[in-house]
Design a protein around this motif. Structure first.
Motif, mmCIF file in Angstrom:
data_model
loop_
_atom_site.group_PDB
_atom_site.id
_atom_site.type_symbol
_atom_site.label_atom_id
_atom_site.label_comp_id
_atom_site.label_asym_id
_atom_site.label_seq_id
_atom_site.Cartn_x
_atom_site.Cartn_y
_atom_site.Cartn_z
ATOM 1 N N LYS A 112 -0.888 18.222 8.177
ATOM 2 C CA LYS A 112 0.304 17.556 8.731
ATOM 3 C C LYS A 112 0.149 16.055 8.361
ATOM 4 O O LYS A 112 0.595 15.103 8.966
ATOM 5 N N ASP A 113 -0.342 16.033 7.116
ATOM 6 C CA ASP A 113 -0.620 14.577 6.282
ATOM 7 C C ASP A 113 -1.121 13.398 7.213
ATOM 8 O O ASP A 113 -0.786 12.508 7.197
ATOM 9 N N ILE A 114 -2.356 14.200 7.732
ATOM 10 C CA ILE A 114 -3.047 12.909 8.517
ATOM 11 C C ILE A 114 -4.494 13.117 8.015
ATOM 12 O O ILE A 114 -5.043 14.221 7.985
ATOM 13 N N THR A 115 -5.003 12.180 7.249
ATOM 14 C CA THR A 115 -6.296 12.292 6.862
ATOM 15 C C THR A 115 -7.451 11.698 7.417
ATOM 16 O O THR A 115 -7.276 10.265 7.656
ATOM 17 N N VAL A 116 -8.497 12.267 7.682
ATOM 18 C CA VAL A 116 -9.814 11.967 8.371
ATOM 19 C C VAL A 116 -10.733 12.738 7.481
ATOM 20 O O VAL A 116 -10.431 13.255 6.464
ATOM 21 N N THR A 117 -11.886 12.597 7.907
ATOM 22 C CA THR A 117 -13.082 13.174 7.303
ATOM 23 C C THR A 117 -13.970 13.712 8.407
ATOM 24 O O THR A 117 -14.003 13.688 9.601
ATOM 25 N N VAL A 118 -14.946 14.295 7.811
ATOM 26 C CA VAL A 118 -16.134 15.017 8.572
ATOM 27 C C VAL A 118 -17.621 14.377 8.038
ATOM 28 O O VAL A 118 -17.815 14.210 6.978
ATOM 29 N N THR A 153 0.859 -1.040 0.039
ATOM 30 C CA THR A 153 0.207 -0.036 0.285
ATOM 31 C C THR A 153 0.848 1.081 -0.097
ATOM 32 O O THR A 153 1.223 1.763 1.084
ATOM 33 N N PRO A 154 1.477 1.537 -1.282
ATOM 34 C CA PRO A 154 2.433 2.774 -1.084
ATOM 35 C C PRO A 154 1.995 4.324 -0.491
ATOM 36 O O PRO A 154 2.350 4.780 0.165
ATOM 37 N N GLY A 155 0.678 4.268 -0.668
ATOM 38 C CA GLY A 155 -0.209 5.565 -0.322
ATOM 39 C C GLY A 155 0.012 5.607 1.237
ATOM 40 O O GLY A 155 -0.207 6.846 1.611
ATOM 41 N N CYS A 156 0.068 4.685 1.852
ATOM 42 C CA CYS A 156 0.060 4.794 3.362
ATOM 43 C C CYS A 156 1.551 5.221 3.936
ATOM 44 O O CYS A 156 1.645 5.514 5.070
ATOM 45 N N LEU A 157 2.489 5.094 3.210
ATOM 46 C CA LEU A 157 3.783 5.487 3.556
ATOM 47 C C LEU A 157 3.978 6.943 3.612
ATOM 48 O O LEU A 157 3.768 7.645 2.531
ATOM 49 N N GLY A 158 4.550 7.542 4.770
ATOM 50 C CA GLY A 158 4.652 8.871 4.735
ATOM 51 C C GLY A 158 3.714 9.832 5.172
ATOM 52 O O GLY A 158 3.785 10.933 5.358
ATOM 53 N N GLN A 159 2.353 9.117 5.323
ATOM 54 C CA GLN A 159 1.225 9.799 5.724
ATOM 55 C C GLN A 159 0.428 8.817 6.959
ATOM 56 O O GLN A 159 0.775 7.596 6.776
ATOM 57 N N TYR A 214 -6.573 -2.117 8.569
ATOM 58 C CA TYR A 214 -5.565 -3.109 8.867
ATOM 59 C C TYR A 214 -4.088 -2.666 8.422
ATOM 60 O O TYR A 214 -3.301 -3.163 8.954
ATOM 61 N N PHE A 215 -3.776 -1.990 7.324
ATOM 62 C CA PHE A 215 -2.670 -1.426 7.056
ATOM 63 C C PHE A 215 -1.991 -0.273 7.738
ATOM 64 O O PHE A 215 -0.995 0.101 7.645
ATOM 65 N N ASN A 216 -2.852 0.224 8.725
ATOM 66 C CA ASN A 216 -2.503 1.341 9.669
ATOM 67 C C ASN A 216 -1.785 0.679 10.465
ATOM 68 O O ASN A 216 -2.065 -0.419 10.981
#
Length: 389
Positions: A341-347, A11-17, A372-374
């Motif tokens: 801060k490169d932390i993705t949540v939503t509302v 999951t390349p997208g989870c690296l660095g954020q 589970y990739f977190n």
């Protein structure tokens, strides 16, 4: 136990954020992205029809994989463009007459509620709301009192979009079936993070999406219809895939749930969905559930310890959706501050689950949904950023 190093590498997208929005639109594993892109390139080389024909077996396997995940048979499934489309295709095909009833719960999702209100307006049917228990689930005693021969359909959201509870399903099904009512389960937020067995649950229909906990592409979804029921229903809309034009003034419906499908679709998207489901099956849904549950409970515990933060989740059995508010700070501002801060949540706003949010006096909540990739470090980043606002 899941191999966290492997799934994060996939999951390349989870690296660095810290990506914590799988309840919105999750990060696909590499195999899903590659499957979609490879097929799009093939379409550019030989055209869509030939490219699809070359992948006929793989396209058929999408339903086989989904059936394995859901405890169904491939013929019980229709592939759709979204969970909402699948839900609506079934819902608008259920006959309704004046005075008949549709029951919804207090955590009903806006799209479903709007459809129910629209049909009530056009048919003279009535929409009634089943109260919740103090812990947020549908109140089974209240439901039993409301059920009678006038109830045609019970719409049940398995896991609501604005919080972590999981509704009881089998109990609702047994009560509804006792009076001849159908149960349509919105499993948009549950399939892919908790085990869902349609036979064990006994539901008449179930809708789900690819883009959330399954980690598939956007624009993909599915509808399960109980086979005995599918054979008796005529969808509200048909094309040459769901039916065959057999004579000048006649047509023949497909024999199974594929009557709810349409000919045109994103073949690349569907192949990506199949790859996502196969990836999940390889990991194991029980292991995924354990991982998601551990991360979510850790998130709740750590956020609750931050001054000014209130965790808003209800429910006895809870899912990977964690909702919270920060005193004196608009949830949208919280989301934007975290994104910086490169932390993705939503509302999740009141309009998505109007009844529940209004009952609890909430205009909006911040929604974090670890998958589970977190890692637990991802959660620590979230908590530290909220604490240091």
């Amino acid at each position: 136990m899941l191999d966290l190093h492997r799934v994060r590498a996939d999951t390349p997208g989870c690296l660095g954020q810290a990506f914590l929005d799988s309840a919105g639109s999750s990060l696909p594993p590499r195999v899903v992205t590659e499957t979609v892109i490879t097929h799009l390139r093939r379409e550019a080389e030989v055209g869509g029809y030939r490219a699809a024909a070359e992948r006929a077996d793989d396209l058929a396997d999408v339903k086989t994989a989904l059936a394995a995940l859901l405890g169904a048979q491939p013929g019980d499934l229709a592939l759709t463009e979204s969970a909402t489309r699948g839900w609506a295709d079934f819902f608008y095909s259920v006959p309704l007459a004046a005075g008949e009833k549709i029951l919804v719960s207090e955590v009903e999702y806006a799209s479903n509620a709007i459809a129910a209100l629209q049909r009530a307006r056009s048919t003279g049917a009535v929409v009634e709301v089943v109260p919740s228990t103090p812990t947020g689930e549908v109140d089974l005693d209240a439901l039993a009192r409301m059920l009678d021969e006038r109830v045609r359909l019970v719409s049940l959201v398995h896991a609501p979009t604005n919080g972590g509870l999981l509704n009881p399903v089998r109990e609702v099904v047994d009560l509804a079936h006792a009076v001849g009512a159908l149960v349509l389960l919105d499993a948009c937020q549950s399939v892919g993070q908790v085990p869902v067995d349609v036979v064990a649950l006994g539901v008449d229909a179930l809708s789900g999406t690819g883009r959330k906990w399954l980690r598939g592409p956007r624009g993909t979804g599915f509808l399960y219809v109980r086979p005995e029921l599918a054979a008796t229903m005529e969808p509200a809309a048909l094309d040459l895939h769901g039916a065959q034009w057999t004579e000048e003034s006649g047509y023949r419906l497909a024999p199974d749930a594929s009557r709810f499908e349409f000919w045109e679709c994103s073949v690349a998207g569907r192949l990506g969905l199949g790859a996502a489901v196969r990836y999940l099956l390889d990991l194991g849904i029980d292991e995924i559930e354990q991982s998601v549950s551990a991360l979510a409970e850790y998130t709740r515990t750590e956020l609750a310890a931050v001054p000014g933060v209130t965790v808003r989740d209800l429910g006895v059995d809870r899912t990977g959706i964690v909702s919270f508010t920060v005193a004196g700070v608009d949830p949208t501002r919280v989301r934007e501050s975290l994104a910086a801060k490169d932390i993705t949540v939503t509302v999740s706003g009141r309009g998505s689950t109007y009844l529940d949010m209004s009952r609890r006096g909430l205009d909006a909540v911040v929604r974090a949904s670890p998958h589970y990739f977190n890692s637990f470090d991802d959660v620590d980043r979230l908590v530290e950023a909220v604490d240091g606002r």
